[in-house]
Design a protein around this motif. Structure first.
Motif, PDB file in Angstrom:
ATOM      1  N   ALA A 361       0.892  -1.392  -0.100  1.00  0.00           N
ATOM      2  CA  ALA A 361      -0.072  -0.106  -0.008  1.00  0.00           C
ATOM      3  C   ALA A 361       0.815   1.387  -0.018  1.00  0.00           C
ATOM      4  N   PHE A 362       1.899   1.158   0.798  1.00  0.00           N
ATOM      5  CA  PHE A 362       2.812   2.260   0.632  1.00  0.00           C
ATOM      6  C   PHE A 362       3.253   2.758  -0.584  1.00  0.00           C
ATOM      7  N   LEU A 363       3.891   1.621  -1.393  1.00  0.00           N
ATOM      8  CA  LEU A 363       4.385   1.715  -2.618  1.00  0.00           C
ATOM      9  C   LEU A 363       3.231   2.327  -3.762  1.00  0.00           C
ATOM     10  N   LEU A 364       2.119   1.662  -3.534  1.00  0.00           N
ATOM     11  CA  LEU A 364       0.996   1.971  -4.640  1.00  0.00           C
ATOM     12  C   LEU A 364       0.044   3.191  -4.280  1.00  0.00           C
ATOM     13  N   THR A 365       0.374   3.865  -3.228  1.00  0.00           N
ATOM     14  CA  THR A 365      -0.075   5.106  -3.064  1.00  0.00           C
ATOM     15  C   THR A 365       0.634   6.470  -3.285  1.00  0.00           C
ATOM     16  N   GLN A 366       1.691   6.249  -3.466  1.00  0.00           N
ATOM     17  CA  GLN A 366       2.657   7.342  -4.034  1.00  0.00           C
ATOM     18  C   GLN A 366       2.530   7.957  -5.421  1.00  0.00           C
ATOM     19  N   ARG A 367       2.998   9.132  -5.515  1.00  0.00           N
ATOM     20  CA  ARG A 367       2.953   9.396  -6.905  1.00  0.00           C
ATOM     21  C   ARG A 367       3.984   9.004  -7.825  1.00  0.00           C
ATOM     22  N   LEU A 468      -5.238   7.963  -7.253  1.00  0.00           N
ATOM     23  CA  LEU A 468      -4.044   7.272  -6.824  1.00  0.00           C
ATOM     24  C   LEU A 468      -3.000   6.880  -7.889  1.00  0.00           C
ATOM     25  N   VAL A 469      -3.761   6.895  -9.064  1.00  0.00           N
ATOM     26  CA  VAL A 469      -3.051   6.756 -10.451  1.00  0.00           C
ATOM     27  C   VAL A 469      -2.057   8.017 -10.994  1.00  0.00           C
ATOM     28  N   LYS A 470      -2.822   9.140 -11.199  1.00  0.00           N
ATOM     29  CA  LYS A 470      -2.216  10.186 -11.841  1.00  0.00           C
ATOM     30  C   LYS A 470      -2.228  11.400 -10.721  1.00  0.00           C
ATOM     31  N   GLU A 486      -2.203  12.984   1.080  1.00  0.00           N
ATOM     32  CA  GLU A 486      -3.370  13.127   0.459  1.00  0.00           C
ATOM     33  C   GLU A 486      -3.062  13.073  -1.095  1.00  0.00           C
ATOM     34  N   ARG A 487      -4.033  12.378  -1.803  1.00  0.00           N
ATOM     35  CA  ARG A 487      -3.884  12.713  -3.349  1.00  0.00           C
ATOM     36  C   ARG A 487      -5.249  13.182  -4.122  1.00  0.00           C
ATOM     37  N   ARG A 488      -4.924  14.198  -4.773  1.00  0.00           N
ATOM     38  CA  ARG A 488      -5.857  14.812  -5.440  1.00  0.00           C
ATOM     39  C   ARG A 488      -5.909  14.652  -6.995  1.00  0.00           C
TER      40      ARG A 488
END
Length: 560
Positions: A361-367, A468-470, A486-488
């Protein structure tokens, strides 16, 4: 020949936020009964790869090679080594991958070739032949010593004496891997021609090995470094390479001109991409420089997260620095690959499912985009090998302080009860550890609680979340081992909290935060009445509107 690309190539930025599954062909699946994986084996396992919900594959080198560095010493850039199959096998692989919606990226080793490459064989014959200046040659110092004090990553001087020319040639890696001279325009044209060959065969992109090594600077001695810090693969106390500041032997400004030529070539093939491997003291700065402005590489990755230290503060620092420096560039992140101790062992997560889910989850939530190394989805551990089992030249050279890279390259375990774990009908080129059998694909395939199915579920979930993707990213200060971010994206805002502690944590949270109904079971934090509760190594994701403030740090507390 030119092979058609899949219809969705119209989406030219597919790579932005993509998840790329790295395949080490020697160790993936053998169909030739010689104990070595091959391209047909990859074809046979494409349905498995597609089931992971990744976007692309990256194939480590399969080119013709003497295999001194297991394919990273190329003697023919335009052919497949017979141990892996044929060009026709490769073409079938591309077509089969595209039919399953998978992009195909391949390793390109551009900074150096094998000493068995025809270019080098001609270059070393004399000082005045047509390819005399295709490699980096230099006269000795007056006392016969090498031209500079530069060190090779695999040990010893980066210069090798050649009696034919009575000169030294440069090799940043093995003696058998001479460096090409990118100051020669003919070399640049030839290398671009080799890249074009694979573009014409339908590949979607390239992973560029040691891309900051393509050009060297003035032939001056590198200064010593003040300390030997963890970093690129050669920076260790047992390796003289780590004793220098690498001011002149790599990461030179001239390399940017080559990268611009390479990008111009890729732009002729819409929908193709590039990801550069960067090993440097200031790798984050190089990642930014190499990807900004849309004129060079599409994305880069470094060794900053391929670290021995899983402390959340240590991991958060390069991510925050990257965001401060990269501008319109694009990073690619990885927690494991074919050069680094297996993640489960390196970060003390052997048999600890909650930890491994947290790291996923750490890896896949980064930009950024993501590379996953084969076997990570199974939780494979580092294989403990004896000296007589080693084949990696780095491990053999630096034993016992450094045991090399063989431990992360052992074959994939497909079937627990099969004599060779379903990898081959013959003894494999590296032994398969007994503990890997319990982690085999057939042991995890039908277990809803397995790590393999957690990977599948989270990757499928991530595909449905554009933020989460872009999306953009914002980090909150680290408190009590919880990374909060946060991801926006296009008006959508996601809150993410990752508990790296072995005990539960509670954080203040917006009352308007709503857990995502379609989040997989591994997302186990609860948002209720202004409080986020995280179990040990817990994961939480919620959606809120843009105008709701979240300041999780002052209210962070430990329950009980």
């Amino acid at each position: 020949m030119s092979l058609s690309r899949p219809p969705h190539d119209a989406q030219q930025d597919w790579w932005r936020g993509a998840v790329i599954y790295q395949i080490y062909p020697r160790s993936f699946q053998d169909t030739g009964a010689d104990g070595i994986g091959d391209l047909q084996g990859v074809i046979d396992r494409l349905d498995y790869i597609a089931s992971l919900n990744v976007d692309a594959i990256w194939l480590s080198p399969f080119f013709t090679s003497p295999m001194k560095d297991f394919g990273y010493d190329v003697s023919d850039y335009r052919d497949v080594d017979p141990m892996f199959g044929t060009l026709e096998d490769f073409d079938r692989l591309v077509q089969a991958a595209h039919a399953r919606g998978l992009k195909v990226t391949i390793d390109q080793v551009l900074s150096h070739s094998s000493d068995a490459h025809p270019w080098f064989l001609e270059s070393r014959e004399s000082r005045d032949n047509p390819k005399a200046d295709w490699y980096v040659w230099a006269d000795p110092r007056p006392d016969g010593a090498p031209p500079t004090n530069w060190q090779a990553i695999f040990g010893g001087s980066a210069w090798q004496w050649d009696t034919r020319r009575c000169q030294y040639y440069l090799h940043n890696f093995l003696v058998e891997q001479p460096d090409l001279n990118f100051r020669n325009p003919a070399v640049v044209e030839a290398i671009l021609g080799e890249v074009r060959f694979w573009l014409e065969r339908g590949v979607d992109g390239f992973r560029l090995d040691a891309i900051n090594f393509c050009t060297h600077g003035e032939l001056k001695d590198n200064p010593p470094r003040d300390d030997i810090r963890e970093g690129f693969i050669g920076v260790r106390p047992d390796n003289p390479y780590g004793y220098q500041q690498h001011r002149y032997d790599k990461t030179q400004p001239e390399n940017l001109l080559f990268l611009e030529r390479l990008r111009a070539l890729l732009d002729e093939y819409p929908g193709t991409t590039s990801v550069g491997e960067v090993g440097d003291d200031d790798s984050l700065g190089v990642m930014a420089e190499y990807t900004q402005g849309g004129k060079r590489l599409h994305m880069c990755y470094s060794f900053n997260l391929l670290t021995e230290n899983a402390d959340p503060g240590h991991l958060l620092a390069p991510l925050e620095e990257m965001e401060a420096r990269i501008g319109d560039g694009w990073p690619c992140w990885a927690l494991g690959n074919h050069d680094i101790t297996r993640l489960a062992t390196r970060w003390n997560a052997e048999g600890k499912a909650a930890k491994l889910r947290l790291y996923l989850a750490f890896l896949l939530t980064q930009r950024g985009s993501v590379c996953l190394y084969q076997g990570e989805e199974l939780g494979l551990t580092e294989a403990e090998l004896t000296f007589d089992q080693l084949v990696d030249p780095a491990g053999i050279t630096f034993w016992p302080s450094y045991k090399g890279r063989d431990g992360c390259r052992t074959p994939m375990p497909w079937q627990a009860d099969n004599p060779n774990a379903g990898f081959s009908d013959s003894a494999p080129w590296l032994p398969i550890p007994a503990e890997h059998r319990g982690l085999a694909v057939d042991q995890q395939e039908h277990d809803p609680a397995s790590l393999l199915n957690a990977y599948r579920a989270f990757l499928a979930f991530r595909r449905t979340q554009p933020a989460l993707v872009k999306g953009d990213i914002r980090y909150h200060p680290l408190r009590d081992d919880v990374i909060s971010l946060e991801r926006r994206h296009l008006g959508e805002r996601l809150l993410v909290a990752l508990n790296f502690a072995a005990e539960p944590r509670e954080l203040g949270a917006p009352r308007e935060a709503h857990a995502l109904d379609d989040a997989p079971a591994m997302v186990n934090g609860t948002w209720r009445d202004g409080t986020l509760r995280l179990p040990a190594h817990g994961i939480a994701i919620a959606r809120v509107t843009d105008d709701v403030p979240w300041t999780p740090t002052p209210e962070t507390r430990r329950p009980g």
